[in-house]
Design a protein around this motif. Structure first.
Motif, mmCIF file in Angstrom:
data_model
loop_
_atom_site.group_PDB
_atom_site.id
_atom_site.type_symbol
_atom_site.label_atom_id
_atom_site.label_comp_id
_atom_site.label_asym_id
_atom_site.label_seq_id
_atom_site.Cartn_x
_atom_site.Cartn_y
_atom_site.Cartn_z
ATOM 1 N N PRO A 116 -109.378 48.740 -35.412
ATOM 2 C CA PRO A 116 -109.517 47.333 -35.009
ATOM 3 C C PRO A 116 -108.490 46.923 -33.956
ATOM 4 C CG PRO A 116 -109.630 47.551 -37.400
ATOM 5 C CD PRO A 116 -109.208 48.886 -36.864
ATOM 6 N N LEU A 117 -107.288 47.523 -34.002
ATOM 7 C CA LEU A 117 -106.258 47.181 -33.021
ATOM 8 C C LEU A 117 -106.674 47.575 -31.612
ATOM 9 C CD1 LEU A 117 -103.450 46.117 -32.342
ATOM 10 C CD2 LEU A 117 -102.539 48.414 -32.830
ATOM 11 N N ALA A 118 -107.281 48.760 -31.460
ATOM 12 C CA ALA A 118 -107.743 49.185 -30.135
ATOM 13 C C ALA A 118 -108.799 48.231 -29.606
ATOM 14 C CB ALA A 118 -108.294 50.612 -30.199
ATOM 15 N N GLY A 119 -109.736 47.808 -30.470
ATOM 16 C CA GLY A 119 -110.769 46.873 -30.040
ATOM 17 C C GLY A 119 -110.205 45.518 -29.679
ATOM 18 N N LEU A 120 -109.282 45.007 -30.494
ATOM 19 C CA LEU A 120 -108.697 43.688 -30.222
ATOM 20 C C LEU A 120 -107.867 43.700 -28.941
ATOM 21 C CD1 LEU A 120 -108.213 40.785 -31.122
ATOM 22 C CD2 LEU A 120 -106.253 41.604 -32.453
ATOM 23 N N THR A 121 -107.085 44.758 -28.737
ATOM 24 C CA THR A 121 -106.285 44.863 -27.510
ATOM 25 C C THR A 121 -107.177 44.853 -26.275
ATOM 26 O OG1 THR A 121 -104.616 46.155 -28.694
ATOM 27 C CG2 THR A 121 -104.565 46.240 -26.292
ATOM 28 N N ALA A 122 -108.252 45.643 -26.317
ATOM 29 C CA ALA A 122 -109.188 45.661 -25.188
ATOM 30 C C ALA A 122 -109.815 44.291 -24.975
ATOM 31 C CB ALA A 122 -110.267 46.714 -25.430
ATOM 32 N N SER A 123 -110.174 43.611 -26.062
ATOM 33 C CA SER A 123 -110.802 42.292 -25.950
ATOM 34 C C SER A 123 -109.881 41.296 -25.264
ATOM 35 C CB SER A 123 -111.166 41.764 -27.341
ATOM 36 O OG SER A 123 -112.105 42.591 -27.968
ATOM 37 N N LEU A 124 -108.637 41.250 -25.691
ATOM 38 C CA LEU A 124 -107.698 40.278 -25.135
ATOM 39 C C LEU A 124 -107.412 40.560 -23.661
ATOM 40 C CD1 LEU A 124 -105.210 39.938 -28.125
ATOM 41 C CD2 LEU A 124 -107.079 38.404 -27.488
ATOM 42 N N LEU A 125 -107.287 41.830 -23.299
ATOM 43 C CA LEU A 125 -107.017 42.170 -21.898
ATOM 44 C C LEU A 125 -108.227 41.868 -21.021
ATOM 45 C CD1 LEU A 125 -105.031 45.492 -22.423
ATOM 46 C CD2 LEU A 125 -104.130 43.328 -21.556
ATOM 47 N N ILE A 126 -109.428 42.130 -21.525
ATOM 48 C CA ILE A 126 -110.637 41.797 -20.771
ATOM 49 C C ILE A 126 -110.729 40.294 -20.558
ATOM 50 C CG2 ILE A 126 -113.154 41.677 -20.946
ATOM 51 C CD1 ILE A 126 -113.091 44.468 -22.177
ATOM 52 N N LEU A 127 -110.485 39.527 -21.608
ATOM 53 C CA LEU A 127 -110.545 38.075 -21.484
ATOM 54 C C LEU A 127 -109.549 37.568 -20.452
ATOM 55 C CD1 LEU A 127 -110.876 37.027 -25.246
ATOM 56 C CD2 LEU A 127 -112.640 36.930 -23.483
ATOM 57 N N CYS A 128 -108.369 38.153 -20.443
ATOM 58 C CA CYS A 128 -107.331 37.719 -19.502
ATOM 59 C C CYS A 128 -107.726 38.010 -18.061
ATOM 60 C CB CYS A 128 -106.016 38.410 -19.859
ATOM 61 S SG CYS A 128 -104.675 38.064 -18.691
ATOM 62 N N PHE A 129 -108.015 39.284 -17.758
ATOM 63 C CA PHE A 129 -108.245 39.681 -16.375
ATOM 64 C C PHE A 129 -109.579 39.170 -15.837
ATOM 65 C CE2 PHE A 129 -105.417 43.451 -17.544
ATOM 66 C CZ PHE A 129 -104.292 42.825 -17.054
ATOM 67 N N MET A 130 -110.628 39.200 -16.653
ATOM 68 C CA MET A 130 -111.933 38.805 -16.151
ATOM 69 C C MET A 130 -112.044 37.292 -15.990
ATOM 70 S SD MET A 130 -114.646 41.459 -17.804
ATOM 71 C CE MET A 130 -115.856 40.976 -16.599
ATOM 72 N N THR A 131 -111.407 36.538 -16.864
ATOM 73 C CA THR A 131 -111.410 35.091 -16.686
ATOM 74 C C THR A 131 -110.707 34.720 -15.395
ATOM 75 O OG1 THR A 131 -111.419 34.746 -19.079
ATOM 76 C CG2 THR A 131 -110.726 32.891 -17.705
ATOM 77 N N PHE A 132 -109.601 35.368 -15.123
ATOM 78 C CA PHE A 132 -108.835 35.133 -13.904
ATOM 79 C C PHE A 132 -109.696 35.388 -12.673
ATOM 80 C CE2 PHE A 132 -104.595 34.230 -12.604
ATOM 81 C CZ PHE A 132 -104.438 34.818 -11.366
ATOM 82 N N MET A 133 -110.428 36.505 -12.685
ATOM 83 C CA MET A 133 -111.280 36.875 -11.560
ATOM 84 C C MET A 133 -112.481 35.928 -11.437
ATOM 85 S SD MET A 133 -112.538 39.083 -9.247
ATOM 86 C CE MET A 133 -113.999 40.009 -8.747
ATOM 87 N N MET A 134 -113.111 35.630 -12.574
ATOM 88 C CA MET A 134 -114.328 34.842 -12.526
ATOM 89 C C MET A 134 -114.083 33.420 -12.049
ATOM 90 S SD MET A 134 -116.738 33.490 -15.531
ATOM 91 C CE MET A 134 -115.494 32.207 -15.688
ATOM 92 N N VAL A 135 -112.993 32.819 -12.504
ATOM 93 C CA VAL A 135 -112.705 31.435 -12.126
ATOM 94 C C VAL A 135 -112.582 31.305 -10.611
ATOM 95 C CG1 VAL A 135 -110.919 29.660 -12.219
ATOM 96 C CG2 VAL A 135 -111.708 30.738 -14.327
#
Length: 518
Positions: A116-135
């Motif tokens: 679960p830690l690997a999945g959560l880490t990936a989720s948080l990093l995706i949310l951070c970088f992709m939100t930044f790019m998409m906005v």
């Protein structure tokens, strides 16, 4: 006529979103809404699993307009992304996602490593970088709407108080349309509208290319006129501007071959499209289709923007992002039915921005709903509850994007590069370890993601705080170029070392899943 063309594109996109919504009613919500039931064919994968975006038609042309022919070398490695991205990872990731029942990239890492830690880490990093790019993409959509509304004369149409009301109206309208059709149809809406808009991009470029070449007097004459305005750096490496800034010294030239290749391999939005394809044969055909498509997009855009520097030589600082929309209006104004022609050309950058925003919205919503809410907060949430939350997340994304763009970023492509570098350094090595290395461990994957992301972010912070090195793009968003190399090189290196080192120092993984996958 220009604005009518864009409104027509919006209407078709909304209709496709509604058709996708109807198709999803016959499938399970999570599998259908976030992965399209794994039904993508060759054309859909080839023309949607890309990074064609506002960066392609506004940020990248801005660099060509500012620094000239050296940007051709800057983008060159992107031409091999179809081969590296699809051929190296595609078949293996598609197989793994089907066997593991994974819907998202964090899903795949979680199930592959039973962590679960690997999945959560990936989720948080995706949310951070992709939100930044998409906005940042919302700015591009608003700018195109403004150009269409004012016919390229938005400065003279500005309000007495200096407020750019055309920009804000465009921002709200663009946000409402994109959020609307993506909310209706989810992944399939993003894919179907991407496919439609990718065709518009190609048509727009092929229309604009001969027109600007004719008006500029040919490519050689356009280059000479651009050099007369901006100096010899327009034609010669490393692309020096009037301030003496070297856009592409040797270290950065090498770095960008790393950036675009590995960004294509590690971009979550691309990986999800690959996971949703029908078969390995579909991916093989997609390699050829996307490679050919890129040939007809990037070299013509370079030529168009060199001609743009000759035809519209003195765009004010910070406004070069709008060179392609300005050219469309400028060229169309000299021809019969010019408004209709300009509208058709403007659908290219407009379609690129819409496709990027819709794709990223689906990935971000999947990260919140599937990888955080369902996995950690409400494991037994009903399909109705998940559907409502997905809609709410997409609406919130639209609100955040509007608020963030009330004071828009100055250099769109700088944010595209930051997002690409962060994604490459964060996800390439973990995805490679998951796909091809049985000995890889959950701890190694987490260490690889965190180390790569931290390295890139640290070098960007150092660049924001330090003096301008007069290399690379001119932007307050520029990183610190250690040894004149882009942070992506250092991020990839640290990510590889961390992933290999921690995996070798931790207990080897065992279990039935490994036996099935390897």
């Amino acid at each position: 006529m220009v604005l009518a063309s864009l409104l027509l594109v919006m209407s078709v996109s909304l209709w496709l979103g509604w058709m996708a919504h109807q198709a999803l009613r016959r499938s399970a919500f999570m599998q259908g809404y976030f992965l399209g039931n794994r039904t993508l064919g060759s054309w859909a994968v080839a023309l949607t699993a890309t990074v064609q975006s506002g960066g392609t038609f506004m940020g990248f042309p801005s660099f060509v307009y500012s620094y000239g022919w050296s940007v051709a070398l800057w983008i060159a490695s992107y031409m091999v992304v179809p081969i590296t991205g699809f051929a190296v990872f595609g078949k293996r990731l598609a197989q793994m996602s089907r066997r593991l029942g994974a819907i998202t990239v964090p899903d795949l890492l979680r199930e592959r490593f039973q962590s679960p830690l690997a999945g959560l880490t990936a989720s948080l990093l995706i949310l951070c970088f992709m939100t930044f790019m998409m906005v940042a993409q919302f700015k591009a959509g608003a700018l195109i709407m403004r150009e269409a509304w004012t016919g390229g004369g938005w400065q003279t149409a500005a309000e007495p108080d200096g407020m750019d009301r055309y920009y804000y109206v465009g921002l709200f309208l663009f946000t409402a349309i994109v959020v609307g059709y993506t909310l209706l149809g989810g992944f399939l809406a993003a894919v179907w509208t991407d496919l439609f808009q990718s065709v518009l991009m190609l048509v727009g470029i092929l229309i604009l290319l001969p027109l600007v070449l004719q008006q500029a007097g040919g490519l050689e004459e356009a280059t000479r006129r651009a050099m007369a305005r901006a100096g010899p750096g327009i034609a010669f490496l490393p692309g020096r501007d009037a301030e003496g800034r070297a856009f592409l010294p040797l270290g950065l030239a090498v770095s960008y071959f790393f950036l675009w290749v590995f960004a294509g391999l590690g971009q979550p939005a691309t990986l999800v499209r690959v996971m949703a394809c029908k078969s390995a044969d579909t991916l093989r055909r997609s390699v050829y289709l996307l490679g050919l498509y890129n040939v007809f997009i990037y070299p013509p855009l370079i030529v168009i923007c060199i001609c743009g520097r000759a035809l519209i030589p003195d765009l004010p600082p910070g406004q070069s992002d709008a060179i392609v929309p300005r050219l469309a209006v400028h060229v169309g104004g000299t021809l019969p039915w010019g408004g209709l022609l300009a509208g058709l050309v403007l659908t290219a950058p407009f379609g690129a921005v819409m496709s990027t925003v819709s794709s990223y919205m689906v990935v971000i919503a999947a990260g919140v709903v599937r990888d955080v809410y369902q996995r950690f907060l409400r494991p037994h949430a009903s399909a109705r509850e998940l559907r409502r939350l997905s809609y709410l997340v997409m609406l919130l994304i639209g609100v955040v994007a509007v608020v963030a763009n009330l004071q828009p970023v100055e250099y769109l492509q700088a944010i595209v590069v930051f997002s690409g570098a962060s994604g490459a350094a964060t996800f390439f090595m973990p995805a490679f370890m998951a796909a091809f290395w049985r000995r890889a461990t959950a701890a190694g994957v987490v260490a690889s993601m965190v180390a790569g992301a931290a390295t890139v972010l640290g070098l960007y912070v150092a660049g924001w705080l330090g003096p301008d090195p007069l290399i690379g793009e001119k932007s307050r968003f520029s990183p610190y170029y250690l040894c004149q190399l882009h942070p992506v090189v250092w991020g990839l290196g640290v990510s590889v070392l961390a992933g290999l080192g921690v995996s070798m120092l931790t207990e080897p993984p065992r279990g039935r899943i490994l036996d099935e996958l390897f």
